[in-house]
Design a protein around this motif. Structure first.
Motif, PDB file in Angstrom:
ATOM      1  N   VAL A 193       0.869  -1.164   0.000  1.00 46.17           N
ATOM      2  CA  VAL A 193       0.000   0.000   0.000  1.00 46.17           C
ATOM      3  C   VAL A 193       0.918   1.229   0.000  1.00 46.17           C
ATOM      4  O   VAL A 193       2.126   1.103   0.259  1.00 46.17           O
ATOM      5  N   TYR A 194       0.394   2.405  -0.292  1.00 50.81           N
ATOM      6  CA  TYR A 194       1.209   3.628  -0.271  1.00 50.81           C
ATOM      7  C   TYR A 194       1.825   3.781   1.118  1.00 50.81           C
ATOM      8  O   TYR A 194       1.132   3.806   2.124  1.00 50.81           O
ATOM      9  N   ASN A 195       3.160   3.881   1.152  1.00 48.29           N
ATOM     10  CA  ASN A 195       3.855   3.774   2.438  1.00 48.29           C
ATOM     11  C   ASN A 195       5.128   4.612   2.427  1.00 48.29           C
ATOM     12  O   ASN A 195       6.193   4.154   1.997  1.00 48.29           O
ATOM     13  N   GLU A 196       4.998   5.851   2.943  1.00 48.30           N
ATOM     14  CA  GLU A 196       6.135   6.781   2.907  1.00 48.30           C
ATOM     15  C   GLU A 196       7.272   6.359   3.822  1.00 48.30           C
ATOM     16  O   GLU A 196       8.388   6.874   3.709  1.00 48.30           O
ATOM     17  N   SER A 197       7.008   5.425   4.727  1.00 51.29           N
ATOM     18  CA  SER A 197       8.064   5.050   5.668  1.00 51.29           C
ATOM     19  C   SER A 197       9.222   4.309   4.993  1.00 51.29           C
ATOM     20  O   SER A 197      10.282   4.140   5.575  1.00 51.29           O
ATOM     21  N   ILE A 198       9.038   3.913   3.731  1.00 55.26           N
ATOM     22  CA  ILE A 198      10.160   3.265   3.040  1.00 55.26           C
ATOM     23  C   ILE A 198      11.123   4.288   2.433  1.00 55.26           C
ATOM     24  O   ILE A 198      12.239   3.941   2.050  1.00 55.26           O
ATOM     25  N   VAL A 199      10.695   5.559   2.364  1.00 56.65           N
ATOM     26  CA  VAL A 199      11.505   6.571   1.665  1.00 56.65           C
ATOM     27  C   VAL A 199      12.935   6.669   2.210  1.00 56.65           C
ATOM     28  O   VAL A 199      13.898   6.655   1.431  1.00 56.65           O
ATOM     29  N   PRO A 200      13.133   6.742   3.540  1.00 57.37           N
ATOM     30  CA  PRO A 200      14.520   6.853   4.023  1.00 57.37           C
ATOM     31  C   PRO A 200      15.378   5.641   3.634  1.00 57.37           C
ATOM     32  O   PRO A 200      16.578   5.790   3.414  1.00 57.37           O
ATOM     33  N   ILE A 201      14.751   4.469   3.527  1.00 62.02           N
ATOM     34  CA  ILE A 201      15.524   3.262   3.212  1.00 62.02           C
ATOM     35  C   ILE A 201      16.003   3.287   1.755  1.00 62.02           C
ATOM     36  O   ILE A 201      17.106   2.839   1.457  1.00 62.02           O
ATOM     37  N   ILE A 202      15.170   3.815   0.872  1.00 63.91           N
ATOM     38  CA  ILE A 202      15.498   3.761  -0.556  1.00 63.91           C
ATOM     39  C   ILE A 202      16.005   5.109  -1.093  1.00 63.91           C
ATOM     40  O   ILE A 202      16.167   5.270  -2.302  1.00 63.91           O
ATOM     41  N   LYS A 203      16.290   6.038  -0.204  1.00 65.74           N
ATOM     42  CA  LYS A 203      16.715   7.398  -0.586  1.00 65.74           C
ATOM     43  C   LYS A 203      17.851   7.336  -1.608  1.00 65.74           C
ATOM     44  O   LYS A 203      18.829   6.608  -1.438  1.00 65.74           O
ATOM     45  N   ASN A 243       4.923   9.258  -6.399  1.00 67.08           N
ATOM     46  CA  ASN A 243       5.126  10.083  -5.203  1.00 67.08           C
ATOM     47  C   ASN A 243       6.239   9.534  -4.324  1.00 67.08           C
ATOM     48  O   ASN A 243       7.045  10.289  -3.781  1.00 67.08           O
ATOM     49  N   ILE A 244       6.280   8.215  -4.198  1.00 64.84           N
ATOM     50  CA  ILE A 244       7.363   7.589  -3.417  1.00 64.84           C
ATOM     51  C   ILE A 244       8.712   7.854  -4.113  1.00 64.84           C
ATOM     52  O   ILE A 244       9.689   8.249  -3.468  1.00 64.84           O
ATOM     53  N   ALA A 245       8.740   7.665  -5.438  1.00 61.95           N
ATOM     54  CA  ALA A 245       9.988   7.865  -6.195  1.00 61.95           C
ATOM     55  C   ALA A 245      10.478   9.303  -6.053  1.00 61.95           C
ATOM     56  O   ALA A 245      11.674   9.563  -5.899  1.00 61.95           O
ATOM     57  N   LYS A 246       9.531  10.250  -6.093  1.00 62.36           N
ATOM     58  CA  LYS A 246       9.883  11.673  -5.985  1.00 62.36           C
ATOM     59  C   LYS A 246      10.488  11.978  -4.614  1.00 62.36           C
ATOM     60  O   LYS A 246      11.524  12.626  -4.507  1.00 62.36           O
ATOM     61  N   GLN A 247       9.837  11.471  -3.571  1.00 61.69           N
ATOM     62  CA  GLN A 247      10.348  11.731  -2.224  1.00 61.69           C
ATOM     63  C   GLN A 247      11.717  11.085  -2.016  1.00 61.69           C
ATOM     64  O   GLN A 247      12.572  11.617  -1.326  1.00 61.69           O
ATOM     65  N   ALA A 248      11.903   9.896  -2.617  1.00 56.11           N
ATOM     66  CA  ALA A 248      13.180   9.188  -2.447  1.00 56.11           C
ATOM     67  C   ALA A 248      14.233   9.727  -3.407  1.00 56.11           C
ATOM     68  O   ALA A 248      15.401   9.373  -3.301  1.00 56.11           O
ATOM     69  N   GLN A 249      13.816  10.589  -4.340  1.00 57.20           N
ATOM     70  CA  GLN A 249      14.717  11.094  -5.385  1.00 57.20           C
ATOM     71  C   GLN A 249      15.410   9.937  -6.114  1.00 57.20           C
ATOM     72  O   GLN A 249      16.629   9.971  -6.376  1.00 57.20           O
ATOM     73  N   ALA A 250      14.618   8.914  -6.413  1.00 57.86           N
ATOM     74  CA  ALA A 250      15.119   7.782  -7.191  1.00 57.86           C
ATOM     75  C   ALA A 250      15.537   8.274  -8.562  1.00 57.86           C
ATOM     76  O   ALA A 250      14.831   9.101  -9.156  1.00 57.86           O
ATOM     77  N   LYS A 251      16.684   7.799  -9.064  1.00 55.14           N
ATOM     78  CA  LYS A 251      17.127   8.310 -10.378  1.00 55.14           C
ATOM     79  C   LYS A 251      16.225   7.811 -11.496  1.00 55.14           C
ATOM     80  O   LYS A 251      16.050   8.461 -12.505  1.00 55.14           O
ATOM     81  N   GLN A 252      15.651   6.613 -11.296  1.00 53.87           N
ATOM     82  CA  GLN A 252      14.659   6.141 -12.267  1.00 53.87           C
ATOM     83  C   GLN A 252      13.603   5.306 -11.552  1.00 53.87           C
ATOM     84  O   GLN A 252      13.902   4.548 -10.627  1.00 53.87           O
ATOM     85  N   LEU A 253      12.375   5.447 -12.005  1.00 50.87           N
ATOM     86  CA  LEU A 253      11.267   4.652 -11.474  1.00 50.87           C
ATOM     87  C   LEU A 253      10.790   3.692 -12.559  1.00 50.87           C
ATOM     88  O   LEU A 253      10.582   4.105 -13.700  1.00 50.87           O
ATOM     89  N   VAL A 254      10.650   2.433 -12.205  1.00 48.34           N
ATOM     90  CA  VAL A 254      10.041   1.457 -13.113  1.00 48.34           C
ATOM     91  C   VAL A 254       8.767   0.939 -12.461  1.00 48.34           C
ATOM     92  O   VAL A 254       8.800   0.470 -11.311  1.00 48.34           O
ATOM     93  N   LEU A 255       7.674   1.057 -13.172  1.00 41.70           N
ATOM     94  CA  LEU A 255       6.380   0.617 -12.638  1.00 41.70           C
ATOM     95  C   LEU A 255       6.108  -0.833 -13.023  1.00 41.70           C
ATOM     96  O   LEU A 255       6.481  -1.270 -14.121  1.00 41.70           O
ATOM     97  N   GLY A 256       5.430  -1.582 -12.136  1.00 38.79           N
ATOM     98  CA  GLY A 256       5.090  -2.962 -12.451  1.00 38.79           C
ATOM     99  C   GLY A 256       3.952  -3.470 -11.585  1.00 38.79           C
ATOM    100  O   GLY A 256       3.285  -2.692 -10.896  1.00 38.79           O
ATOM    101  N   HIS A 257       3.725  -4.791 -11.637  1.00 40.69           N
ATOM    102  CA  HIS A 257       2.650  -5.451 -10.894  1.00 40.69           C
ATOM    103  C   HIS A 257       1.279  -4.939 -11.324  1.00 40.69           C
ATOM    104  O   HIS A 257       0.382  -4.697 -10.505  1.00 40.69           O
TER     105      HIS A 257
END
Lengths: 301, 301
Positions: free
Chosen positions: B212-222, B254-268
């Motif tokens: 589910v949408y879960n911002e608590s993972i952002v620090p882990i994947i920053k 939104n998660i990718a933006k907060q984590a500043q991921a260099k690339q987001l790949v969508l799936g599932h």
């Protein structure tokens, strides 16, 4: 009766080698026989309606015969099935399925009814007005059954010319179909055989996979219309057949010949073989009416 | 580092919709991430060498993420593998696999080592000289982890011009790579930074499915280089996302933006959608570097 092969290769699935699964359409039933990994995708490919499958028969607990079952059951749930599902198979199958359902926090919207097979003798495991299903005890590395599917003898057919000539009241038609003699309007007893003809001949299908060469199945499958028999190996690899409890094409043909099966279909091929026609020609040295299984192939019985 | 998608659809497998499985090649490792039904055939299709897979990471015990595992393990055995296999996943996975092995009268020629994951905090679950793997606790209907794969910082690179100019003995090269200052032939201390350059920048990959949408993972994947994030639904079906504990494409972005991921790949993706480009355009309203997964697609990291 119609048999559709979904997969007929042994051991490991490959892009174009699907594992054992078949659909038998018999008297308005759609029976699924074995369910290797990927069977649900094969069912979609060959347009078998999921909801029509109410009985699944699993021969034994080697992966190439049942690893697709949990996925199929899960898919039934996701498609909001509400029809009962009966599964016939060895002890342990229920535990495997239920454990995975439990771990997935899952359930079924439909009744899931397991019929545990344990007998080493042939037994009647399903019966209704039109068909019966018997086990065929096979000899493999684990407890294994083949399955014999038989149409039941139907009603006798009314010979309408004879019935009118003999002045038989319509009230007797039901009894006539059931084989009884009846009394005509003049009070005379008329023999059933003078008023009816034999029912449509019944058909039968025997599925025998996996097994070592085993003549003790012959009386059970005697005169079967279609015999699917495993032939994992060609005779040149016979030395692999006995230790792994499998058959060669020639051995399968020997069983078919003794049982006087009207047609033999070979399957459960080892993935080592590229040219499956060798199986056919090897078997035909022993017995003529031989065909080889292939995914998507349909046999009319 | 290279990611190959084997399947990226949710729920029920179809002819052209394979379930979650990915192969990550990182520093000479071939990691398999999730293993939906049919994964072994996808591995063959995309020519992944079975023997190179020594570590399998299973996110959670819903069938679309692990029903292919028992078949793959069985195939490894049939191919006479002798290399150890490590499987990381939730409690219960070992029981499922071992029960099916037992019922099949089966065994493995290789060591099968289960690493049971139970923590609700991110933890280091694999480490060697070159990589580390951490869990990413996700919020789904059952206990679920994503996985963060990180290259370790390598050795500093020798600046051979500077080393020769400074008259440094070859015996010091090892210490230089490790970051130490050294003494030259003239007995003068020379700073490491004058003799070496920074190591190759490390790369990282985060796999986040299902959640589910879960911002608590952002620090882990920053600052992760590539983020695979589930987006089962489009925003127009957001009402389905929360109850099933899944995300929309916009939420993933939104998660990718907060984590500043260099690339987001969508799936599932839910199999209800025919046009997956809608996922991309929806996510790009929030965050630009977005791609969509597809079976066979390869992402260079």
């Amino acid at each position: 009766m119609q048999l559709t092969i979904l997969g007929c290769h042994s051991a490991t699935p490959r892009i174009s080698a699907h594992q054992t699964a078949q659909v038998l359409e018999i008297k308005n039933h759609v029976f699924l026989i074995d369910c290797g990994e990927g069977t649900q995708v094969q069912l979609r490919k060959y347009k078998v309606k999921f909801n029509r499958i109410k009985h699944i028969f699993i021969s034994h607990l080697h992966g190439d015969h049942y690893f697709g079952l949990i996925g199929l059951v899960s898919t039934f749930r996701l498609l909001t099935r509400d029809t009962d599902l009966h599964i016939y198979g060895p002890k342990g199958l229920e535990e495997v399925i239920m454990l995975q359902m439990k771990l997935g926090g899952s359930w079924t919207n439909f009744k899931l009814i397991f019929h545990e097979l344990t007998s080493k003798e042939s037994e009647l495991i399903y019966e209704d007005d039109t068909v019966e299903v018997h086990t065929i005890p096979l000899k493999h590395r684990v407890y294994t059954n083949g399955f014999l599917f038989k149409e039941k003898v139907g009603e006798r057919k009314l010979d309408m010319n004879a019935i009118l000539n003999n002045d038989i009241d319509v009230a007797y038609y039901r009894k006539l179909k059931q084989g009884a003699d009846v009394i005509n309007e003049a009070g005379v007893l008329v023999k059933n055989e003078d008023l009816t003809t034999d029912p449509t001949p019944t058909k039968s299908y025997a599925f025998c996979s996996d097994t070592v060469y085993n003549e003790s199945i012959v009386p059970i499958i005697k005169d079967v219309d279609l015999l699917y028999h495993e032939s994992t190996f060609l005779e040149k690899h016979e030395k692999n057949a006995f230790p792994t409890k499998h058959c060669t094409a020639k051995q399968a043909a020997n069983i078919a010949k003794q049982a006087q099966a009207k047609q033999l279909v070979l399957g459960h091929f080892s993935t080592r073989y590229d040219d499956l026609n060798e199986f056919k020609s090897e078997a035909q040295e022993v017995y003529q009416p031989v065909d080889i299984a292939a995914a998507g192939k349909v046999f009319q019985i």
